[in-house]
Design an enzyme around this catalytic site. Structure first.
Site, mmCIF file in Angstrom:
data_model
loop_
_atom_site.group_PDB
_atom_site.id
_atom_site.type_symbol
_atom_site.label_atom_id
_atom_site.label_comp_id
_atom_site.label_asym_id
_atom_site.label_seq_id
_atom_site.Cartn_x
_atom_site.Cartn_y
_atom_site.Cartn_z
ATOM 1 N N ARG A 263 8.853 2.023 10.380
ATOM 2 C CA ARG A 263 8.609 0.993 11.217
ATOM 3 C C ARG A 263 10.038 1.054 11.236
ATOM 4 O O ARG A 263 10.426 1.254 12.894
ATOM 5 C CB ARG A 263 8.054 0.199 10.855
ATOM 6 N N CYS B 270 -8.683 -4.911 -4.835
ATOM 7 C CA CYS B 270 -9.674 -6.470 -4.925
ATOM 8 C C CYS B 270 -10.769 -5.885 -4.520
ATOM 9 O O CYS B 270 -11.200 -7.094 -4.787
ATOM 10 C CB CYS B 270 -9.141 -7.346 -4.150
#
Lengths: 442, 442
Positions: free
Chosen positions: B9, B32
């Site tokens: 970016r 997770c």
């Protein structure tokens, strides 16, 4: 009663007499719980009473109910008390005095405001009266309820009346409800209210109340129209009840109208402390006094006053302006300064709003959350935040409140080690994303 | 991939080529979230993939899947890469390198650990295999599941297997599950697990896995007995995958085994950064390096590394040890140091535990919450907190995490302006009560 209890715990009966005068018949009630009693989420008004007069007496506090204090003579160290039932007055001496007269709801003298069917909601008797009206209706679900005022009490009453099945109209003065949020965040609250079927009348003042043939209220008048109403609830804000202090020559804040105290909760008069909704409070971000009536501050101030007037040493370090409420599943919270307050306080502010998720996006019941963060241009000092979102949104404001307390910058905030697991947060907590967004603008 | 995306970016394709080598076939997955996929709370494994290789490529990152990096030559500025499908190796030059090799699950060489029916849970293929076993069972609700290890993954797998209807036994090494809590708080987790019907084998090591007649696992052996098992899930912890760095002569933390970095995430080798579960991290309270594998740190570190290796300047300021999980409706959170860690770090600590309510006591669904706060004796510096309680408990830890970040004392903490309204908190938030309790002991 927080001060009285604290003082009582600290000093034995051989050292200290604690006497409390209360004009009404109830002690230590949770005013903040009243809307939930109206909404039938709390079954009985009694459950809102944290400690009854009898319990206080059992703890060694001499509670005298239906005794109104008419005046304070700081020089002589005595108060003038009227026993409302006996109709007698007498002088009562004191060594140390606490003023905890609380706040009074604003009740403008509009035509028809005393009509049956127009309710305030400040005390348990207020709540019992409104409950009786709702419970007594043939079909409470058909009642047309109008709430006047779009602040915390107004919003909570909208929720309560919706829960009872009423048709609800909210009349409020500003562009958006929740004037303690910036208008762009208030618009999110307005959208949530509309989604619940609430009719919103914004930029509108109630100008009076119109009676029906039965003499009860039948409509709320505004400048442009009449809004039909079977029940009207006023939530127009409150003001500190500081007359007793003012009449005794105690210093009152010019702007707020609240009793002025130092951080020990001492007033300008020797031997007299004040605490709770009757005082003005130090705002830690602006450094200026502010009137914030909130049970949690009142309790903390009471504890501090109770320690100090019983010979100890404690201080109340002020507030950062944290507040929270909800309407149905929409949680609303704020802390610090909003953009308007920041400008008033002289900060060049920059703000950003992000839309995120309360939990990992893939986790069930992940709800939308919008967070606006305000910071000082140049320094990046965090000035405040506002949150509107689904379940799990509101209490996130506490992290910002702690950060404000510690003068953090938004850049530092964006690095915080906040708790992450999918049922609780996306991998970047939306607070961090919001802080980062502002940090990039600073 | 967080670093790669950040660098991408920041710099155009004319300035920077970004190449990512991945041994497997999947990028940017939420490890997770795996337990929630097993528990059927997340419908598809795909939804755990934040960004696919194709999406990364569309963003201008040259992702090379099934390419294993075999070695790093920091002097020459090149890596040795094996194309696993083609079976060919080649050297790839770099100007700047990021090591993000993550962590590996601990898998002790116990007899029978490779039996069918013994599962780890670290990758999406792991999860697919376990799902297949559960989904393929004639009656998953009759399966006897044994979870080995009482940490975060263990607890989350207990929840998942209960959700699938399995009978669950948890074998764990310590006196109580959740070794990142003090034992008195772990006992509350144990009580919650027992209330869910989980059989707990505490102070117990798995010593091996016993095959049944079909060759699949049939029991987990311990020193004292065999625990019948149709499915075994290992949650024995993880270790940083730092071999590649070590072999290249990059400094590794002696205690943690993680790659050593400075706050810019730079390693000891010029032009090489590292981030994520393969590094050791600065603990802000102890001042010592610590190994904490957590997606939120990995993402933040990746961002910092991505900024720095693309010519910018950012730092990762460390962690305070915040973590959160839940099992059914019991939320579990911690931050800072527990009593044992405080002692190890050389603090004379004092602690107190309070039991309170998540909401005003009279409000519906007010849930019990237990909070333990640890502080330094004498100074009153806040050192840590642990929370076990019902819905609305866990994320309260964030307020403590922010306070730790700012070196607050418990006395100051007890004065904080935390959000209060009956649906969110008692008038004194339980955190404030806990801090006050400790402050009175300091």
């Amino acid at each position: 009663m927080s001060a009285a209890s604290t003082a009582r715990r600290r000093r034995g009966a051989d050292e200290l007499d604690v006497v409390a005068f209360e004009r009404g018949s109830i002690t230590s009630y949770a005013a903040c719980g009243l809307p939930y009693y109206i909404g039938d989420e709390v079954e009985s008004a009694e459950s809102l009473i944290a400690r009854s007069p009898e319990q206080h007496r059992a703890n060694g506090i001499d509670v005298r109910l239906r005794h109104e204090v008419l005046g304070i003579d700081p020089g002589a160290g005595r108060i003038r008390v009227r026993d409302l039932d006996a109709g007698r007055e007498h002088d009562e001496p004191y060594d140390r005095l606490l003023i905890a007269t609380g706040a009074a709801p604003l009740r403008p003298q509009l035509p028809g405001i005393d009509l049956a069917g127009v309710f305030g909601l400040h005390t348990i008797p207020d709540a019992l009266a409104l409950r009786a009206r709702l419970d007594g209706a043939e079909s409470p679900a058909r009642l047309r309820a109008v709430v006047v005022g779009g602040g915390y009490i107004g919003i909570e009453m909208v929720e309560a009346l919706l829960a009872r099945g009423c048709t609800v109209t909210l009349i409020h003065r500003g562009e958006q409800p929740m004037p303690t949020l910036d208008a762009d965040m208030g618009e999110r609250v307005a959208a949530a209210l509309r989604a619940l079927g609430v009719e919103l009348r914004s930029d509108t003042d109630a100008t009076g109340f119109v009676a029906g043939p039965d003499g009860r209220v039948a409509a709320v008048a505004t400048e442009s129209s009449e809004v039909p109403a079977d029940v009207v609830v006023l939530g127009l804000g409150i003001r500190p009840r500081s007359e007793l202090a003012r009449d005794a020559g105690i210093a009152i804040g010019a702007g707020s109208g609240g009793i002025t105290t130092d951080s020990s909760m001492a007033t300008s008069a020797e031997g007299i402390w004040a605490a709770g909704d009757c005082v003005e409070t130090h705002h830690r971000i602006t450094g200026r006094p502010v009137f914030v009536a909130l049970g949690t501050h009142a309790n903390k101030q009471g504890r501090v006053a109770g320690i100090n007037l019983s010979g100890g040493s404690a201080r109340f370090p002020g507030v950062v302006g944290t507040a929270i409420t909800k309407v149905a599943s929409t949680e609303i919270a704020r802390t610090g300064l909003d953009e308007r307050e920041a400008a008033t306080a002289g900060f060049a502010a920059v703000a950003a709003t992000i839309e995120g998720s309360t939990r990992a996006g893939y986790y069930p019941a992940a709800a939308p959350i919008a967070i606006k963060v305000v910071a000082e241009r140049g320094t990046g000092q965090l000035l405040g935040a506002q949150i509107v979102g689904g379940p799990g949104s509101g209490k996130r404001i506490d992290a910002v409140a702690v950060a404000l307390w510690n003068d953090m910058t938004v850049d530092d905030f964006a690095q915080l080690d906040l708790a992450y697991a999918p049922p609780f947060s996306p991998v970047w907590d939306p607070l961090l994303i919001a802080a980062r967004r502002v940090a990039d603008l600073v």
